[in-house]
Design a protein around this motif. Structure first.
Motif, PDB file in Angstrom:
ATOM      1  N   LEU A  45       0.811  -1.221   0.000  1.00  0.00           N
ATOM      2  CA  LEU A  45       0.000   0.000   0.000  1.00  0.00           C
ATOM      3  C   LEU A  45       0.843   1.270   0.000  1.00  0.00           C
ATOM      4  O   LEU A  45       0.355   2.347  -0.364  1.00  0.00           O
ATOM      5  CB  LEU A  45      -0.983  -0.007   1.177  1.00  0.00           C
ATOM      6  N   ALA A  46       2.122   1.155   0.398  1.00  0.00           N
ATOM      7  CA  ALA A  46       2.999   2.333   0.277  1.00  0.00           C
ATOM      8  C   ALA A  46       3.158   2.672  -1.199  1.00  0.00           C
ATOM      9  O   ALA A  46       3.050   3.840  -1.601  1.00  0.00           O
ATOM     10  CB  ALA A  46       4.355   2.056   0.924  1.00  0.00           C
ATOM     11  N   ASP A  47       3.372   1.631  -2.019  1.00  0.00           N
ATOM     12  CA  ASP A  47       3.490   1.852  -3.469  1.00  0.00           C
ATOM     13  C   ASP A  47       2.183   2.381  -4.028  1.00  0.00           C
ATOM     14  O   ASP A  47       2.169   3.236  -4.917  1.00  0.00           O
ATOM     15  CB  ASP A  47       3.821   0.533  -4.192  1.00  0.00           C
ATOM     16  N   ASN A  48       1.074   1.853  -3.498  1.00  0.00           N
ATOM     17  CA  ASN A  48      -0.224   2.327  -3.973  1.00  0.00           C
ATOM     18  C   ASN A  48      -0.413   3.820  -3.658  1.00  0.00           C
ATOM     19  O   ASN A  48      -0.880   4.584  -4.503  1.00  0.00           O
ATOM     20  CB  ASN A  48      -1.364   1.511  -3.354  1.00  0.00           C
ATOM     21  N   ALA A  49      -0.005   4.203  -2.433  1.00  0.00           N
ATOM     22  CA  ALA A  49      -0.132   5.626  -2.059  1.00  0.00           C
ATOM     23  C   ALA A  49       0.706   6.484  -2.999  1.00  0.00           C
ATOM     24  O   ALA A  49       0.278   7.551  -3.450  1.00  0.00           O
ATOM     25  CB  ALA A  49       0.300   5.831  -0.614  1.00  0.00           C
ATOM     26  N   ARG A  50       1.885   5.996  -3.315  1.00  0.00           N
ATOM     27  CA  ARG A  50       2.792   6.743  -4.195  1.00  0.00           C
ATOM     28  C   ARG A  50       2.212   6.846  -5.616  1.00  0.00           C
ATOM     29  O   ARG A  50       2.097   7.931  -6.175  1.00  0.00           O
ATOM     30  CB  ARG A  50       4.145   6.035  -4.230  1.00  0.00           C
ATOM     31  N   LYS A  51       1.805   5.685  -6.154  1.00  0.00           N
ATOM     32  CA  LYS A  51       1.375   5.667  -7.566  1.00  0.00           C
ATOM     33  C   LYS A  51      -0.004   6.291  -7.746  1.00  0.00           C
ATOM     34  O   LYS A  51      -0.202   7.147  -8.606  1.00  0.00           O
ATOM     35  CB  LYS A  51       1.336   4.217  -8.080  1.00  0.00           C
ATOM     36  N   THR A  52      -0.951   5.858  -6.910  1.00  0.00           N
ATOM     37  CA  THR A  52      -2.312   6.400  -7.058  1.00  0.00           C
ATOM     38  C   THR A  52      -2.307   7.897  -6.715  1.00  0.00           C
ATOM     39  O   THR A  52      -3.010   8.688  -7.340  1.00  0.00           O
ATOM     40  CB  THR A  52      -3.297   5.632  -6.151  1.00  0.00           C
ATOM     41  N   GLY A  53      -1.478   8.253  -5.712  1.00  0.00           N
ATOM     42  CA  GLY A  53      -1.380   9.667  -5.338  1.00  0.00           C
ATOM     43  C   GLY A  53      -0.809  10.494  -6.480  1.00  0.00           C
ATOM     44  O   GLY A  53      -1.305  11.590  -6.778  1.00  0.00           O
ATOM     45  N   ALA A  54       0.242   9.970  -7.132  1.00  0.00           N
ATOM     46  CA  ALA A  54       0.864  10.716  -8.245  1.00  0.00           C
ATOM     47  C   ALA A  54      -0.144  10.888  -9.382  1.00  0.00           C
ATOM     48  O   ALA A  54      -0.243  11.956  -9.991  1.00  0.00           O
ATOM     49  CB  ALA A  54       2.109   9.983  -8.732  1.00  0.00           C
ATOM     50  N   TRP A  55      -0.906   9.829  -9.651  1.00  0.00           N
ATOM     51  CA  TRP A  55      -1.904   9.903 -10.721  1.00  0.00           C
ATOM     52  C   TRP A  55      -2.972  10.939 -10.373  1.00  0.00           C
ATOM     53  O   TRP A  55      -3.341  11.782 -11.191  1.00  0.00           O
ATOM     54  CB  TRP A  55      -2.546   8.522 -10.941  1.00  0.00           C
ATOM     55  N   PHE A  56      -3.454  10.880  -9.117  1.00  0.00           N
ATOM     56  CA  PHE A  56      -4.508  11.791  -8.659  1.00  0.00           C
ATOM     57  C   PHE A  56      -4.017  13.234  -8.759  1.00  0.00           C
ATOM     58  O   PHE A  56      -4.713  14.124  -9.289  1.00  0.00           O
ATOM     59  CB  PHE A  56      -4.864  11.450  -7.201  1.00  0.00           C
ATOM     60  N   LYS A  57      -2.796  13.451  -8.274  1.00  0.00           N
ATOM     61  CA  LYS A  57      -2.245  14.817  -8.301  1.00  0.00           C
ATOM     62  C   LYS A  57      -2.105  15.301  -9.752  1.00  0.00           C
ATOM     63  O   LYS A  57      -2.460  16.439 -10.075  1.00  0.00           O
ATOM     64  CB  LYS A  57      -0.890  14.833  -7.591  1.00  0.00           C
ATOM     65  N   GLY A  58      -1.625  14.400 -10.617  1.00  0.00           N
ATOM     66  CA  GLY A  58      -1.478  14.755 -12.035  1.00  0.00           C
ATOM     67  C   GLY A  58      -2.815  15.149 -12.650  1.00  0.00           C
ATOM     68  O   GLY A  58      -2.916  16.121 -13.414  1.00  0.00           O
TER      69      GLY A  58
END
Ligand code: PLP
Length: 430
Positions: free
Chosen positions: A324-337
């Motif tokens: 879920l750390a990777d999920n926070a990083r990846k999904t967060g980056a997508w959301f922010k983008g």
């Protein structure tokens, strides 16, 4: 018994107004609540008492790490509650020892103190700093402007926002605020009484503002040079929210010299996602200072109960197992983008988007014509519209909307969130 504690009036009509009336008559009105009464949740969705479904992008203010009604948390609660719910800190028990070991492994060599909230965790670090400076008569803690460290008396003295202090003077002595991300200001502010500097890795209530890597490295050097403790408040930005366990680990990723030098603060607080909704707080203290608070110097009845620790251990296990750390990083980056895409498309509504991982701040434009100039801030007015469109988020100050969802937010849920936000933004665009 009935005479002493009269039964609460039955909620005959399970409507928002009925519940609001219960609050109006019986609950101290310290919160300006939204007109939403929630009843249940599942994963990243919640339902109100009228059956309306919302995507929860606020996560109970960065608390619900695994979302709502997570069956594995329920199971951990049930299993532990059949064995030992509470023991007090007069005795040893395995869950607290194991959780302390797991948390220290995630941060660095040191020890953990358990308590019940973020404010209480920060109080512990304040006492640690005072103990540390006691022999030399040093007691002062420098904190940052716009910071937030909790609502206790020392917490509001530490917090760098006038609104939380108003009407509660005199402030607890020994706290002074300095501009955030300004190393020179920190150096200039030091006095012979200074014992510690405390900062958030990412200011949350202050508007989702990450510390610069150079700032953290510079503070570490300054604290080493002047024999000060470097303390960090990880209550909101910690627990994998940014994509690493602590935000400083994420912020310093692109600074190999930090890793080489083994950057660590001397103390860091945790709460919120630590218990995923079970009230918990804790602080980690670095090895050389780990025994400064000795027997009898600090304590709390409920801290680190077997039940709380069993839940926190389960949350850590699931976060690791499900990446879920990777999920926070990846999904967060997508959301922010995606939000940055919206900011480019609707500049009259969104001024800026910033944040790390699943801690994102969307700053609204200074003047949105559709908003009334009444007593409700633009961030609250925006979130009211989000509610109508089917999503929850958290205001930060008057202009910022915070996205702090569960760490297991799915890609399709993130897409649902962006869709809901865009529907609101598009209608506000002149
Ligand atoms: C950075 C930070 N520190 C401390 C606190 C206080 O935590 P609690 O409300 O659990 O006392 C908060 C709460 O929002 C926070 O964001």
């Amino acid at each position: 018994m009935r005479d002493i504690v009269p039964a609460p009036p039955a909620v005959v009509c399970n409507q928002v107004q009925t519940i609001q009336e219960l609050f109006r008559k019986n609950v101290v009105p310290t919160y300006a609540r939204f007109d939403v009464a929630l009843q249940r949740g599942e994963g990243s969705h919640v339902w109100d008492v009228n059956g309306k479904r919302y995507l929860d992008l606020g996560g109970g203010i960065a608390v619900c790490a695994l979302g709502h009604a997570n069956p594995e948390i329920t199971q951990a609660l049930v299993e532990q509650s059949r064995q030992l719910v509470h023991a007090s800190n007069l005795y040893y028990h395995e869950p607290q020892g194991r959780l302390a070991q797991a948390l220290a492994r995630l941060i660095g060599p040191g020890k953990i103190f358990f308590c019940n909230s973020g404010a209480e965790a920060n109080e512990g670090l304040f006492k640690l700093a005072r103990r540390f400076g006691d022999e030399e008569g040093r007691f002062e803690i420098l904190t940052a402007q716009n910071s937030f460290h909790g609502r206790t008396l020392a917490g509001i003295a530490a917090t760098g926002q006038a609104k939380v202090k108003k009407g509660f003077g005199p402030m607890v002595a020994g706290f002074r605020q300095i501009p955030f991300n300004d190393l020179e200001a920190a150096r200039k502010a030091l006095s012979p009484a200074t014992a510690a500097i405390l900062v958030e890795g990412v200011q949350g209530e202050g508007g989702v503002l990450p510390a610069e890597p150079e700032y953290l490295l510079g503070l570490r050097r300054l604290c080493d040079e002047k024999k000060l403790l470097l303390l960090m408040d990880g209550v909101q930005c910690g627990h994998f929210r940014t994509g690493r366990f602590e935000s400083f680990q994420r912020i310093l990723e692109e600074k190999p010299e930090a890793a080489a030098a083994g950057f660590l603060p001397d103390g860091i607080t945790m709460a919120k996602s630590l218990g995923g909704g079970f009230p918990m707080g804790a602080f980690w203290v670095r090895e050389p200072y780990a025994d400064l608070l000795d027997a009898g110097s600090h304590g709390t009845t409920f801290g680190g109960s077997p039940l709380a620790c069993a839940v926190a251990l389960k949350i850590l296990e699931v976060i690791e197992r499900d990446h879920l750390a990777d999920n926070a990083r990846k999904t967060g980056a997508w959301f922010k983008g995606e939000l940055q895409r919206l900011a480019a498309k609707y500049p009259a509504v969104i001024q800026q988007v910033r944040g790390l991982g699943l801690m994102i701040g969307m700053e609204l434009a200074a003047k949105i014509p559709a908003f009334s100039a009444g007593e409700k801030s633009p961030s609250v007015q925006f979130i009211n519209r989000l509610h109508a469109a089917g999503a929850l988020a958290v205001p930060s100050g008057t202009q910022i909307v915070r996205i702090l969802p569960a760490l297991n937010l799915r890609t399709e849920e993130a897409a649902e969130g962006v869709g809901i936000i865009e529907s609101v933004v598009a209608k506000l665009s002149p």
